[in-house]
Design a protein around this motif. Structure first.
Motif, PDB file in Angstrom:
ATOM      1  N   ASN A   1       1.089  -1.263  -0.059  1.00 24.53           N
ATOM      2  CA  ASN A   1       0.034  -0.113   0.076  1.00 24.53           C
ATOM      3  C   ASN A   1       0.906   1.271  -0.062  1.00 24.53           C
ATOM      4  OD1 ASN A   1      -2.276  -1.379   0.227  1.00 24.53           O
ATOM      5  ND2 ASN A   1      -2.105  -1.752   2.434  1.00 24.53           N
ATOM      6  N   LEU A   2       0.432   2.337  -0.184  1.00 25.13           N
ATOM      7  CA  LEU A   2       1.208   3.645  -0.425  1.00 25.13           C
ATOM      8  C   LEU A   2       0.431   4.885   0.685  1.00 25.13           C
ATOM      9  CD1 LEU A   2       3.147   5.425  -1.449  1.00 25.13           C
ATOM     10  CD2 LEU A   2       1.569   6.140  -3.114  1.00 25.13           C
ATOM     11  N   LEU A   3       1.248   5.211   1.714  1.00 19.82           N
ATOM     12  CA  LEU A   3       0.633   6.281   2.231  1.00 19.82           C
ATOM     13  C   LEU A   3       1.468   7.670   1.826  1.00 19.82           C
ATOM     14  CD1 LEU A   3      -0.903   7.446   4.823  1.00 19.82           C
ATOM     15  CD2 LEU A   3       0.847   6.065   6.266  1.00 19.82           C
ATOM     16  N   VAL A   4       0.687   8.434   1.665  1.00 18.42           N
ATOM     17  CA  VAL A   4       1.259   9.614   1.459  1.00 18.42           C
ATOM     18  C   VAL A   4       1.089  10.794   2.532  1.00 18.42           C
ATOM     19  CG1 VAL A   4       1.309  11.661  -0.398  1.00 18.42           C
ATOM     20  CG2 VAL A   4       0.987   9.135  -1.161  1.00 18.42           C
ATOM     21  N   LEU A   5       1.958  11.439   3.100  1.00 18.24           N
ATOM     22  CA  LEU A   5       1.901  12.594   3.855  1.00 18.24           C
ATOM     23  C   LEU A   5       2.337  13.833   3.228  1.00 18.24           C
ATOM     24  CD1 LEU A   5       1.328  13.531   6.963  1.00 18.24           C
ATOM     25  CD2 LEU A   5       3.721  13.467   7.407  1.00 18.24           C
ATOM     26  N   CYS A   6       1.513  14.951   3.104  1.00 16.08           N
ATOM     27  CA  CYS A   6       1.891  16.137   2.476  1.00 16.08           C
ATOM     28  C   CYS A   6       1.109  17.257   2.723  1.00 16.08           C
ATOM     29  CB  CYS A   6       1.616  16.005   0.971  1.00 16.08           C
ATOM     30  SG  CYS A   6      -0.204  15.667   0.487  1.00 16.08           S
ATOM     31  N   GLY A   7       1.618  18.382   2.631  1.00 19.81           N
ATOM     32  CA  GLY A   7       1.250  19.649   2.971  1.00 19.81           C
ATOM     33  C   GLY A   7       0.691  20.480   1.596  1.00 19.81           C
ATOM     34  N   ASP A   8      -0.179  21.311   1.577  1.00 18.71           N
ATOM     35  CA  ASP A   8      -0.725  22.064   0.308  1.00 18.71           C
ATOM     36  C   ASP A   8       0.213  23.242   0.139  1.00 18.71           C
ATOM     37  OD1 ASP A   8      -1.694  23.065   2.477  1.00 18.71           O
ATOM     38  OD2 ASP A   8      -3.825  23.730   1.600  1.00 18.71           O
ATOM     39  N   HIS A   9       0.593  23.735   1.347  1.00 19.00           N
ATOM     40  CA  HIS A   9       1.302  25.095   1.398  1.00 19.00           C
ATOM     41  C   HIS A   9       1.959  25.094   2.416  1.00 19.00           C
ATOM     42  CE1 HIS A   9      -1.759  26.759   3.414  1.00 19.00           C
ATOM     43  NE2 HIS A   9      -2.525  26.462   2.681  1.00 19.00           N
ATOM     44  N   GLY A  10       2.929  26.117   2.568  1.00 15.41           N
ATOM     45  CA  GLY A  10       3.538  26.312   3.885  1.00 15.41           C
ATOM     46  C   GLY A  10       2.946  27.379   4.775  1.00 15.41           C
ATOM     47  N   MET A  11       3.759  27.927   5.527  1.00 11.78           N
ATOM     48  CA  MET A  11       3.208  29.021   6.647  1.00 11.78           C
ATOM     49  C   MET A  11       4.125  29.832   6.651  1.00 11.78           C
ATOM     50  SD  MET A  11       1.925  28.306  10.493  1.00 11.78           S
ATOM     51  CE  MET A  11       0.857  26.938  10.185  1.00 11.78           C
ATOM     52  N   SER A  12       3.863  31.360   6.417  1.00 14.32           N
ATOM     53  CA  SER A  12       4.743  32.206   6.623  1.00 14.32           C
ATOM     54  C   SER A  12       5.043  32.563   8.177  1.00 14.32           C
ATOM     55  CB  SER A  12       4.381  33.769   6.115  1.00 14.32           C
ATOM     56  OG  SER A  12       3.263  34.235   6.920  1.00 14.32           O
ATOM     57  N   GLU A  13       6.235  33.332   8.390  1.00  8.38           N
ATOM     58  CA  GLU A  13       6.525  33.652   9.758  1.00  8.38           C
ATOM     59  C   GLU A  13       5.361  34.309  10.427  1.00  8.38           C
ATOM     60  OE1 GLU A  13       8.889  32.711  11.859  1.00  8.38           O
ATOM     61  OE2 GLU A  13       9.195  31.270  10.212  1.00  8.38           O
ATOM     62  N   ALA A  14       4.509  34.780   9.850  1.00  8.96           N
ATOM     63  CA  ALA A  14       3.361  35.482  10.434  1.00  8.96           C
ATOM     64  C   ALA A  14       2.380  34.854  10.687  1.00  8.96           C
ATOM     65  CB  ALA A  14       2.978  36.976   9.583  1.00  8.96           C
ATOM     66  N   GLY A  15       2.282  33.364   9.946  1.00  7.10           N
ATOM     67  CA  GLY A  15       1.065  32.462  10.094  1.00  7.10           C
ATOM     68  C   GLY A  15       0.374  32.729   8.699  1.00  7.10           C
ATOM     69  N   GLY A  16       0.342  33.451   7.964  1.00  7.67           N
ATOM     70  CA  GLY A  16      -0.504  33.476   6.452  1.00  7.67           C
ATOM     71  C   GLY A  16       0.177  32.752   5.512  1.00  7.67           C
ATOM     72  N   HIS A  17      -0.287  32.729   4.524  1.00 10.18           N
ATOM     73  CA  HIS A  17       0.369  32.118   3.295  1.00 10.18           C
ATOM     74  C   HIS A  17      -0.589  32.759   2.049  1.00 10.18           C
ATOM     75  CE1 HIS A  17      -3.560  29.411   3.120  1.00 10.18           C
ATOM     76  NE2 HIS A  17      -3.540  29.677   4.369  1.00 10.18           N
ATOM     77  N   GLY A  18       0.051  32.425   0.906  1.00 13.55           N
ATOM     78  CA  GLY A  18      -0.589  33.159  -0.318  1.00 13.55           C
ATOM     79  C   GLY A  18       0.567  33.752  -0.932  1.00 13.55           C
ATOM     80  N   ALA A  19       1.654  34.083  -0.544  1.00 13.71           N
ATOM     81  CA  ALA A  19       2.640  34.793  -1.254  1.00 13.71           C
ATOM     82  C   ALA A  19       3.687  33.564  -1.475  1.00 13.71           C
ATOM     83  CB  ALA A  19       3.306  35.694  -0.507  1.00 13.71           C
ATOM     84  N   SER A  20       4.858  33.871  -1.922  1.00  9.88           N
ATOM     85  CA  SER A  20       5.852  33.248  -2.539  1.00  9.88           C
ATOM     86  C   SER A  20       7.335  33.124  -1.513  1.00  9.88           C
ATOM     87  CB  SER A  20       6.229  33.580  -3.881  1.00  9.88           C
ATOM     88  OG  SER A  20       6.476  34.887  -3.998  1.00  9.88           O
ATOM     89  N   SER A  21       7.131  33.319  -0.219  1.00  9.03           N
ATOM     90  CA  SER A  21       8.376  33.252   0.582  1.00  9.03           C
ATOM     91  C   SER A  21       8.693  31.862   0.753  1.00  9.03           C
ATOM     92  CB  SER A  21       8.106  34.154   1.864  1.00  9.03           C
ATOM     93  OG  SER A  21       7.102  33.318   2.541  1.00  9.03           O
ATOM     94  N   VAL A  22       9.832  31.585   0.882  1.00  3.15           N
ATOM     95  CA  VAL A  22      10.411  30.305   1.195  1.00  3.15           C
ATOM     96  C   VAL A  22       9.574  29.665   2.113  1.00  3.15           C
ATOM     97  CG1 VAL A  22      12.429  28.849   1.804  1.00  3.15           C
ATOM     98  CG2 VAL A  22      12.877  30.954   0.727  1.00  3.15           C
ATOM     99  N   GLU A  23       9.187  30.318   3.111  1.00  2.00           N
ATOM    100  CA  GLU A  23       8.488  29.347   4.223  1.00  2.00           C
ATOM    101  C   GLU A  23       6.980  29.191   3.533  1.00  2.00           C
ATOM    102  OE1 GLU A  23       9.614  32.527   4.835  1.00  2.00           O
ATOM    103  OE2 GLU A  23      11.201  31.987   6.232  1.00  2.00           O
ATOM    104  N   GLU A  24       6.634  29.740   2.640  1.00  4.48           N
ATOM    105  CA  GLU A  24       5.133  29.432   2.263  1.00  4.48           C
ATOM    106  C   GLU A  24       5.313  28.463   1.140  1.00  4.48           C
ATOM    107  OE1 GLU A  24       2.725  33.243   2.136  1.00  4.48           O
ATOM    108  OE2 GLU A  24       4.812  34.117   2.440  1.00  4.48           O
ATOM    109  N   VAL A  25       6.294  28.412   0.546  1.00  5.93           N
ATOM    110  CA  VAL A  25       6.426  27.514  -0.589  1.00  5.93           C
ATOM    111  C   VAL A  25       6.801  26.330  -0.369  1.00  5.93           C
ATOM    112  CG1 VAL A  25       7.771  27.070  -2.664  1.00  5.93           C
ATOM    113  CG2 VAL A  25       6.690  29.228  -2.665  1.00  5.93           C
ATOM    114  N   ASN A  26       7.829  25.857   0.578  1.00  2.00           N
ATOM    115  CA  ASN A  26       8.398  24.668   0.889  1.00  2.00           C
ATOM    116  C   ASN A  26       7.299  23.790   1.875  1.00  2.00           C
ATOM    117  OD1 ASN A  26      10.261  25.188  -0.621  1.00  2.00           O
ATOM    118  ND2 ASN A  26      11.816  25.458   0.890  1.00  2.00           N
ATOM    119  N   THR A  27       6.970  22.638   1.376  1.00  2.00           N
ATOM    120  CA  THR A  27       5.978  21.850   2.094  1.00  2.00           C
ATOM    121  C   THR A  27       6.665  20.453   2.135  1.00  2.00           C
ATOM    122  OG1 THR A  27       5.109  20.733  -0.147  1.00  2.00           O
ATOM    123  CG2 THR A  27       4.095  22.972   1.181  1.00  2.00           C
ATOM    124  N   ALA A  28       6.242  19.722   3.115  1.00  2.00           N
ATOM    125  CA  ALA A  28       6.728  18.327   3.446  1.00  2.00           C
ATOM    126  C   ALA A  28       5.962  17.346   2.473  1.00  2.00           C
ATOM    127  CB  ALA A  28       6.701  17.817   4.733  1.00  2.00           C
TER     128      ALA A  28
END
Ligand code: ZN
Ligand code: ZN
Lengths: 983, 219
Positions: free
Chosen positions: A261-288
């Protein structure tokens, strides 16, 4: 046709809104996709290439995995799993990553890093257009080819629990689902419990093939308290235990069925240092992204440096894993480690399928695809592959075979990488025709507004709009004919989708008529301007008094700001521009004040001789440049001497000190919210206040702010609205306590956090009450016999109703912005604008500048991430689109609206001249449409810029919205002006 | 009469420019590793000192306003002390204004203050030399139609251009070029210097160009 300049300006802005809407429709294009949508179900998979010998393997490869579980954790940044937090809070996952049979990656998401486009990217493998952000709140079903649709078509049974967005995107795809709404951002336990509670039951069952879980809690924690909150750790360990549960259950099942079987753990987007998301900073873009399966080899080691891949690669990988065709518009490449354990022939087959799909997509989207390096590499590797198959079928020496095989594989991987890169770079096509028509409309409006500036600001504030003059009619028909011909030519020649062509021809014709009408108006306005210019040259007047230093500063600042928008850094840091300009404005006002105070006599002496001449000149050339305000000013000046000289004692001191007070306030506000991109991570007062240790301080600050708001607002209200204000502000405090932001003094720790619906609705009642009283007073003032003061009170009550609403919607640590805004308004009105007798146009421009600065003071920026969507759900039980959008817009544009409404109040209460309001309206419209037009041109010319999607596009949306608000403001101004004229 | 005045003005200005250029090149003979960008603060000190000195000397020599008849020693001393106080006050108020414009409050305070000192050297020192510690006279010169001689006219031009230079010097700071001179306050000091030099160059030329149109109350 004669029009008041206010009405004229309002019409212009409304037309401009139309133009901008058209431009936006053309600018935000359809994403890169495959056009052969209808036939994809029947198409057979690409056969194995072969040179000479005929391969017997033509159908799709068998699935690699029996069951797939996708566990999507919203806003799962890479360091939450791979960093120190992961080691601390996710021990099981860390164990799997380090020692288990898994592959871990950092998956890069493309901006906009918002949930719905990211889900689309994960499932289609394509890049959704930017406009999806706007549709995020109301996502329509996904029509593009995607993994879920393919899986359903292949008879897989899919179960889904989690974010409702999925259910909207895939309405009939799941055999079983339970959607949770993502809109109560402050709820972060229930949303996830609603997902987990199904788990035990589902994991025991055998009747499904794909299980998708979307956990929202982490994202909500981020929005409320940021990535460093202690809640994040707790949430991560909760997620870890969920993962462990799923994994052990899958393992025990595998023991019986013997298929991995396959188990996938992923994120849809990251989280900026302020806690939001939507832009293209490194924190927002990199997901596990972690793929776990017993089919993978156990490889202990290099976990600390997971490889970087694209988020879009998952769709292709999942398709291969489930034995499905790869979605047509997927631009991702197969994550190769997944198939590494398979025999060479299968590996090459998978790679071949993926490359064929990508090269097809390239053929559909790039006209000169044959010259692309990726395509050439694909051809080469296909030929090599064919050779290899021949050798394989001939049962050649195994060592030669494996050597050649790994060479082919390398070649394929290279081709895949190049193809996927060039496809993702392939900018989605712009609908240039719609963009051009929209831009022309906007520019025509600007060209109409600019030359009428001198006439619009005359004392009568009336304009001749040459709409119906017979001379222009021939020009009009000619233009219309030419435009129609152009329209037909464009629409028949292009094969790319075009919005304007897809409109019914009556609507398109209407747009064309509008364009040509405006062009005629512009031409005749310019002709008239030239004629009057000639007339002026014949009898030259003295024009030294035309431009004061302040006028120069305002016009230079406006133009400079508009030009600065061409640099991406200045767009990101636009707040700096406004703070800088407002500061300079304050210093200029300071200079002016001091000059008037200390050299008052000189100035008066210098001005007086002009007065007589100027009146003569007005009689000669009534349309001459900017005489109006001077006349008005001098008119008042001649009645009484300069009020600055009359001021004595403390009043005079206040006048001297007030610019410095305002400057200090601005500096304080500036350090409250560190907005923008470059320095946004720096600690600021806002962060300090919102951290959970400083709740008591925040409570005190909020209480003081609310009291100050009452003090500043109540003076000019009637008794009824005073009481309503007091109760409303009390209700706001209760609401914030209920939501858990603030504390009552007798309450030590917050226990029950509710949504505060009762409290918020209690406040809404008083907001409506205050607004109602204001409207009633305004209506009363229409009766001829009433006092003029009634109208001022009515307007002020509407203003204060708005303030009350803003105080409810703004986060508690932003309440000082509101307080200081009101204070600055009061100080400016009393000690700067009234004593220095600025004319209406200048006052309007200053209000506009301050409004812009306050837009940023309240924590906004030009990235989507800072929009506080939680404001849209204050007092609402369930998501209701219209109120939510309205409230969010109001909360976002509090600053500009607050200043516009103060402008209205100030000019009405001063009531020096009847035309002040229309002057202000005209000036406001002009000063707002200038940056919009400039920005539209800049964006059009920069449409292939690297940062077009991450920096320029969000700003374009903000500009469009701001223009819409300005249009509303101008219409309201004009309405008030009309009632003025009547009464 | 007027032409000689303009000529004297030009010479004084050329001397000022020369002192700035010298402050860039001379110290590298005495100090190791001296460069305008790397040892910026040292350069700022040297530049301000040399410009102040040149200003003082040239105004003492040229004496454009020969109106100070009372020349008792105590009067001179008080006047000098007043000038010093005014200079310090202008430094501090510039510092405050920079902070209001968004300069960091606690970090880089020395840098901000040296920028304030430099700007004061370019603006306040010539004002003090020419107009003395007289706030009203300053306001008069910097309002419209308030100048009464070519000296005041050139003072107006150089001061305003230094301010504008500093103001414009802040613009590159937010850009993402990552150059060393984008650091606070280097771009602003460079802007101030360029503005000052531009003012020094343009003001005699501008006055020469408009010498027919210029009429002063005193002349
Ligand atoms: Zn999300
Ligand atoms: Zn979110």
């Amino acid at each position: 046709m004669r029009l008041g300049s206010g009405t004229f300006a309002a019409c212009c802005v409304v037309i401009e809104v139309l133009g901008v809407a058209l431009f936006l429709r053309g600018f935000f294009p359809a994403p890169v996709c495959s056009f052969s949508e209808t036939e994809h179900q029947t198409e057979s998979p690409a056969p194995e290439p072969s040179a000479g010998a005929i391969s017997n393997w033509t159908e799709l490869p068998r699935p690699l995995f029996r069951k797939v579980v996708i566990m999507l954790i919203d806003a799962l940044r890479d360091d939450f799993v791979f960093g120190s937090k992961g080691v601390k809070f996710m021990p099981y996952t860390t164990y799997l990553v380090e020692k288990g049979s898994s592959h871990s990656f950092v998956a890069e998401a493309k901006p906009p890093t918002v949930t719905m486009p990211r889900i689309k990217a994960l499932m289609t493998g394509g890049l959704p257009g930017f406009i999806d952000v706007v549709r995020n709140l109301n996502s329509p079903a996904l029509l593009e080819d995607n993994v879920i649709t393919r899986a359903k078509a292949a008879g897989k049974r899919i179960i889904f629990y989690g974010d409702e967005t999925w259910v909207k995107l895939f309405p009939k795809h799941f055999v079983e689902y339970d959607g949770t709404t993502s809109f109560f951002v402050s709820d972060y336990t229930e949303v996830d419990d609603n997902v987990t509670r199904h788990l035990d039951k589902v994991l025991k069952r055998r009747d499904w093939d794909v299980l998708i879980l979307h956990y929202l809690g982490l994202d909500h924690i981020g929005h409320v308290s940021g990535p460093n909150s202690p809640l994040v750790g707790r949430k991560l360990s909760e997620m870890d235990s969920v993962l462990m549960k799923i994994h052990t259950s899958l393992l025990s099942e595998e023991r019986e069925t013997l298929l991995p079987n396959l188990l996938v753990l992923c994120g849809d987007h990251g989280m900026s240092e302020a806690g939001g998301h939507g832009a293209s900073s490194v924190e927002e873009v990199n997901t596990a992204l972690i793929l776990i399966s017993s089919a993978f080899e156990r490889k202990p080691g290099d976990i600390r440096h997971p490889k970087y891949i694209q988020q879009t690669d998952l769709a292709a990988t999942l398709s291969i894993g489930l034995g499905l065709p790869i979605p047509k518009s997927s631009i991702g490449s197969l994550i190769f480690p997944v198939v590494e354990g398979k025999p060479m022939r299968e590996q090459l087959r998978f790679l071949h399928l993926n490359t064929v799909q990508l090269s097809k997509l390239l053929q559909e989207n790039v006209p000169s695809y044959e010259k692309e390096p990726g395509f050439e590499q694909f051809k080469v590797s296909e030929r090599l592959h064919g050779n290899w198959i021949r050798l394989y079928l001939e049962e050649n020496n195994s060592e030669v075979l494996s050597n050649l095989g790994s060479k082919v594989r390398r070649q394929y991987l290279e081709a895949l990488r190049t193809l996927s890169l060039s496809l993702s770079r392939q900018a989605a096509q712009y609908d240039i025709y719609s963009m051009a028509v929209g831009a022309v409309l906007v520019l025509e409006v600007l060209a109409l507004l600019l030359p009428s500036l001198p006439r619009a600001l005359t004392g009568k504030a009336e304009l001749d709009v040459p709409l119906l003059s017979p001379a222009s009619s021939l020009l009009f028909y000619l233009l219309l004919l030419a435009l129609a011909a152009l329209h037909v030519a464009v629409c028949t020649s292009t094969d790319s989708p075009c919005y304007l062509c897809s409109l019914p021809w009556l609507t398109a014709g209407g747009v064309l008529v509008l364009v040509s009408t405006l062009l005629c108006a512009v031409v005749s306005a310019l002709a008239e301007l030239l004629a009057s210019g000639k007339r002026l040259r014949k009898n030259p007047p003295q024009s030294s008094s035309g431009w004061s230093g302040l006028d120069l500063l305002i016009s230079l600042g406006t133009v400079g700001h508009a030009l600065s928008l061409g640099a991406s850094s200045f767009v990101e840091q636009e707040h700096q521009t406004w703070y800088f300009l407002v500061n300079t404005l304050c210093l200029a006002l300071c200079h002016e004040t001091y000059r008037h105070c200390f050299l008052g006599h000189d100035c008066a002496r210098q001005r007086c001789p002009h007065a007589g001449e100027e009146f003569d000149w007005v009689a000669v050339a009534p349309q001459a440049k900017s005489t109006g305000p001077d006349v008005w000013e001098l008119d008042r000046a001649s009645k009484h001497p300069s009020p600055l000289e009359a001021l004595r004692g403390p009043e005079r001191w206040m006048v001297l000190v007030s610019p410095w007070v305002i400057l200090t306030c601005c500096r304080l506000l500036r350090s409250l919210n560190q907005t923008g991109v470059q320095w946004a991570h720096r600690p600021d007062l806002g962060h300090w206040l919102t951290s959970s240790d400083h709740k008591a301080e925040l409570s005190v600050l909020a209480a003081v702010s609310l009291i100050m708001i009452f003090v500043l607002v109540q003076k000019r209200c009637s008794l009824a609205s005073k009481v309503a204000m007091a109760f409303g502000l009390l209700g706001i405090y209760c609401y914030r306590v209920a939501v858990g932001n603030l504390l009552f003094p007798w309450q030590q720790n917050n226990k029950g956090i509710s949504k505060g619906i009762t409290e918020a609705r209690f406040v809404y009642v008083f907001v409506l009450g205050v607004l109602f009283t204001g409207t009633k007073d305004l209506l009363k003032s229409q009766i001829p016999a009433t006092d003029f003061a009634v109208k001022t009170v009515g307007l002020w009550e509407i203003h204060s109703g708005f303030v009350l609403l803003a105080a409810l919607l703004l986060r508690p640590h932003r309440l000082p912005v509101l307080v200081l805004g009101l204070a600055i308004q009061a100080v400016m009105a009393r000690f700067v604008w009234t004593p220095l007798r600025h004319d209406a146009a200048q006052v309007a421009a200053m209000h506009y500048w301050f409004g812009q600065a306050f837009f940023y003071f309240q924590g906004n920026s030009n990235s989507i991430a800072t929009v506080d969507i939680s404001a849209g759900f204050v007092g609402l039980d369930a998501y209701a689109e219209v109120p939510a959008v309205l409230l969010t817009t109001l909360a976002t544009y509090t600053g500009p609206v607050l200043w516009a409404s103060h402008l209205l109040n100030f000019l009405t209460s001063e009531a020096g001249s009847g035309s002040a309001l229309s002057h202000a309206c005209f000036c406001y419209a002009l000063i707002c449409s200038l940056p919009v037009s400039a920005y539209i041109i800049l964006v059009t010319s920069l449409r292939y810029h690297l940062f077009i999607w991450s920096v320029f596009s969000p700003k374009l949306l903000y500009e469009g919205m701001h223009l819409l608000i300005t249009a509303a403001v101008c219409v309201f101004f004009t309405a008030m002006d009309q009632t003025n004229a009547k009464s | 009469m007027k032409d000689t005045d303009i000529k004297r003005l030009l010479y004084v200005h050329l001397l000022c420019i020369f002192s700035i250029i010298l402050s860039i090149f001379i110290p590298s003979f005495f100090l190791e590793n001296f460069s305008v960008l790397e040892t910026h603060l040292t350069w700022l000190c040297i530049c301000s000192v040399s410009v102040t000195a040149v200003n003082l000397v040239s105004y003492l020599v040229v004496k454009p306003n020969a109106s100070s008849k009372r020349s008792s020693l105590s009067y001179k001393v008080t006047r000098f002390l007043k000038c010093c106080i005014y200079f310090l006050m202008s430094c501090f108020s510039f510092h405050v204004i920079f902070v209001l414009y968004g300069a960091p409050l606690t970090e880089l305070a020395l840098e901000t203050f040296l920028l304030a000192v430099t700007l004061s050297t370019f603006t306040t020192v010539p004002c003090l030399c020419l107009l003395g510690p007289n706030f009203k006279a300053w306001l008069r010169v910097f309002s419209r139609n308030g100048v009464t001689s070519i000296w005041e006219n050139s003072l107006q031009i150089t001061t305003v251009s230094s301010f504008v230079g500093t103001w414009l010097g802040a613009f590159p700071i937010p850009l993402d070029w990552g150059r060393p001179w984008q650091e606070w306050p280097i771009s602003c000091t460079l802007g101030a210097t360029f503005g000052y030099v531009a003012g020094l160059v343009t003001s005699p030329l501008w006055i020469y160009w408009n010498r027919k149109k210029l009429t002063y109350k005193n002349n």
